[in-house]
Design a protein around this motif. Structure first.
Motif, PDB file in Angstrom:
ATOM      1  N   GLU A   1      -4.392  50.121  34.646  1.00  0.00           N
ATOM      2  CA  GLU A   1      -3.086  49.491  34.846  1.00  0.00           C
ATOM      3  C   GLU A   1      -2.379  50.089  36.053  1.00  0.00           C
ATOM      4  O   GLU A   1      -1.727  49.373  36.820  1.00  0.00           O
TER       5      GLU A   1
ATOM      6  N   GLU B   1      -3.863  48.643  39.200  1.00  0.00           N
ATOM      7  CA  GLU B   1      -3.366  47.272  39.361  1.00  0.00           C
ATOM      8  C   GLU B   1      -1.929  47.278  39.867  1.00  0.00           C
ATOM      9  O   GLU B   1      -1.553  46.505  40.760  1.00  0.00           O
ATOM     10  N   TYR B   2      -1.122  48.166  39.317  1.00  0.00           N
ATOM     11  CA  TYR B   2       0.286  48.266  39.706  1.00  0.00           C
ATOM     12  C   TYR B   2       0.417  48.622  41.182  1.00  0.00           C
ATOM     13  O   TYR B   2       1.241  48.045  41.910  1.00  0.00           O
TER      14      TYR B   2
ATOM     15  N   LEU C   1       3.594  55.247  34.017  1.00  0.00           N
ATOM     16  CA  LEU C   1       2.134  55.169  33.973  1.00  0.00           C
ATOM     17  C   LEU C   1       1.490  56.525  34.234  1.00  0.00           C
ATOM     18  O   LEU C   1       0.527  56.910  33.564  1.00  0.00           O
TER      19      LEU C   1
ATOM     20  N   ASP D   1      -7.689  52.870  30.317  1.00  0.00           N
ATOM     21  CA  ASP D   1      -6.811  51.691  30.345  1.00  0.00           C
ATOM     22  C   ASP D   1      -5.540  51.976  31.135  1.00  0.00           C
ATOM     23  O   ASP D   1      -5.067  51.125  31.903  1.00  0.00           O
TER      24      ASP D   1
END
Length: 604
Positions: A548, A551-552, A527, A544
């Protein structure tokens, strides 16, 4: 379990903490239960209540010259590593910013502009940037700032004997840098000096971060440092006692750890400063209000938010604020740092290795109430590791763990953390005693009660958390031990300034020395790499990716953010042209600071 007893104790400690946070003057009255309360205790402030730039409503004109008194708010002495290439703590960079500066300017969105001491051209096809330093940019000793000076800073940071913490992804993406660092080459092939004022850098990977504060834009005066061994530079007098920069003020004298006296740099490239000089001194948080009230200091780097409500109407100052590019957090020690390989090494047997234990500890703390009660809304519940100071990338839709003691207990029960011995504290899933050692820093009125609040919150779910050595640590000792992966520390309460570029690699990447949690994973690597990829030049793609990533990290919890915060400053009425953040977006620069009278105003 002793949950019900602990809840009662937690209620008591919260009550006592909130009294501490709101103590002071103000009109008193009775709440619905007949208890005495103050107006300040009840009021919740927001960032929208403040300006970011000092206003001049009284119409007073600036005088010629004058000396401004700056308060560096800290309960400890500053370390005194006064060079951008070597400093580690925020107190030192506050000192550096008065006499040195980046060669590149940024706007309010943290993107590079052409308004700095150097301009630049970008060749995305070649993967290079070419920088041109303005002809009138000079060091304080009169020597010109050159492309060789800029290259020299890269050679120092990339040198195998460099003992600082800057070497990382910002440097390793430069063509030939790793070969130079590994002593396989004598020069950095990707950095070329085209002429005295022009530097070209070619990158193995050209990333969007390079256009948003991803370039190391700090030169070193090579003519002063070139005969000093790299291993000795950070302790040399040119860093500790007699630093030389290119900024609007020059260092005149230093009392180590206590104060710095500056005089104006008449040859400053933007123009001669309005002030004759600046006197910076360390001011303990306990006396900052008194120092402002009596006019001993004109302004502070950061006013303690917990002291604002009772001083909001201080008659001789204006309070300014902006969303800070920082957050406080709880970090979990999950491995160690391999200095030889310069990478994180995860420890699967680390005490805090179980993500469910970490998740329960997040659910156990009520950060929104902490922000409201300790800081009257000037700090607020944090959800992700990209703060709202970067609104294009902070994802406010992510559902981070919220305060829920019942859920925290359920998580621990299901993960096998039980009170086997009946002493009120949970053992680990193998039945071994579980004592979690917590490191937290001293500083300000709320430091100790806040640390005690977190301990009591975890106590409420049956976790035995103890302060390391039973006390708070002073700033320098705290970070020395956290950085050294002191085995006595299992978790710690820290704070990060995220800088201008949104890229979190420098704090959470596998090869980042600042990754104090020592967490690494293949998905995290992927990421972070995607956020710096060619595709990430498309802003929506990059948004985006970082959504992510946020969130991870919420799911895996190597650290959890506790509070976002307002950066609050107090500025004496005599001061003009001060901005919370000196940047092109405000069109105000430090050399424009001025005063309207010789002495600071005292409060009425």
């Amino acid at each position: 379990m002793k949950t019900s007893v602990n809840k009662f104790l937690l209620t008591l400690i919260l009550m006592s903490l909130f009294v501490l946070a709101a103590c002071g003057g103000g009109e008193t009255g009775e709440d619905d239960n007949g208890n005495q309360a103050t107006e300040e205790e009840d009021r919740i402030y927001t960032i929208d209540d403040f300006n970011q730039v000092k206003t001049h409503e009284d119409g007073a004109e600036a005088i010629d010259g004058g000396v401004l008194n700056f308060g560096l708010v800290s309960d400890t002495a500053f370390e005194g590593t006064l060079n951008f290439n070597f400093y580690t703590g925020n107190p030192d960079v506050e000192i550096i910013n008065w006499f040195d500066e980046s060669l590149l300017a940024i706007d309010e969105n943290y993107a590079y502009t052409q308004d700095g001491a150097a301009t630049f051209e970008v060749d995305e096809d070649e993967g290079s940037m070419t920088f041109t330093i303005r002809d009138n940019v000079n060091w304080h000793d009169g020597e010109p700032v050159t492309a060789e000076d800029w290259l020299f800073s890269y050679e120092v940071i990339g040198h195998p004997d460099y003992d600082g913490i800057r070497y990382g992804s910002m440097f390793t993406i430069i063509e030939g840098m790793e070969a130079y660092n590994n002593e396989e080459a004598d020069t950095i092939s990707g950095i070329e000096v085209l002429d005295e004022k022009t530097l070209k850098i070619t990158y193995d990977q050209f990333t969007p971060s390079l256009l948003a504060s991803g370039v190391w834009a700090y030169a070193m005066p090579k003519h002063l440092f070139e005969d000093i061994p790299v291993a000795d530079m950070s302790s040399h007098d040119l860093v500790r006692r007699n630093p030389v920069g290119m900024g609007p003020f020059k260092v005149d004298s230093i009392v180590p750890g206590e104060s710095v006296t500056y005089v104006k740099n008449e040859d400053y490239w933007r123009g001669e400063p309005n002030l004759d000089g600046v006197t910076l001194r360390v001011v303990n948080p306990n006396v900052v209000v008194q120092s402002l009230r009596n006019g001993q200091i004109d302004l502070v780097n950061q006013f303690p938010a917990d002291q604002y409500p009772e001083n909001a109407e201080m008659s001789n100052v204006e309070f300014l604020a902006s969303i800070d590019t920082a957050y406080t957090y709880i970090g979990f020690k999950l491995g160690t740092w391999d200095e030889e390989e310069r990478e994180v090494v995860m420890d699967p047997d680390a005490k805090m290795a179980d993500v469910e234990l970490r998740r329960a500890m997040w659910h156990a703390v009520d950060n929104q109430t902490v922000g409201d009660r300790f800081y009257n809304g000037l700090r607020w519940n944090a959800t992700t590791l990209i703060p709202p100071s970067h609104p294009d990338y902070h994802d406010e839709t992510i559902e981070a763990p919220l305060y829920d003691v019942e859920l925290a207990n359920t998580i621990l029960d299901e993960a096998g953390y039980e009170d086997v011995t009946g002493d009120g504290y949970r053992e680990d899933p193998e039945g071994n005693e579980l004592v979690i050692n917590f490191a937290s820093m001293s500083g300000g009125d709320t430091a100790e009660p806040l640390a005690r609040y977190y301990i009591q919150s975890w106590d409420a779910i049956g976790l035995n958390v103890q302060l390391v050595e039973g006390r708070l640590m002073e700033f320098n000792n705290f970070y020395d031990r956290v950085e050294a992966d002191d085995a006595a520390i299992d978790i710690y309460q820290g704070a990060w300034g995220v800088g201008s570029d949104v890229d979190p690699t420098g704090l959470y990447g596998r090869n980042a020395g600042f990754n104090y949690t020592r967490y690494a994973s293949e998905r995290n690597d992927e990421l972070l790499a995607e956020g710096l990829s060619e595709e990430a030049f498309d802003e929506s793609y990059r948004q985006d990716v970082y959504s992510e990533w946020q969130e991870y990290m919420v799911e895996n919890i190597p650290a959890f953010p506790t509070l976002y915060r307002a950066r609050l400053v107090a500025v004496n009425d005599r001061v003009q042209n001060y901005a919370v953040n000196f940047q092109a977006g405000h069109d105000i620069y430090r050399y424009e600071l001025a005063v309207t009278q010789e002495d600071a105003n005292a409060a009425e």
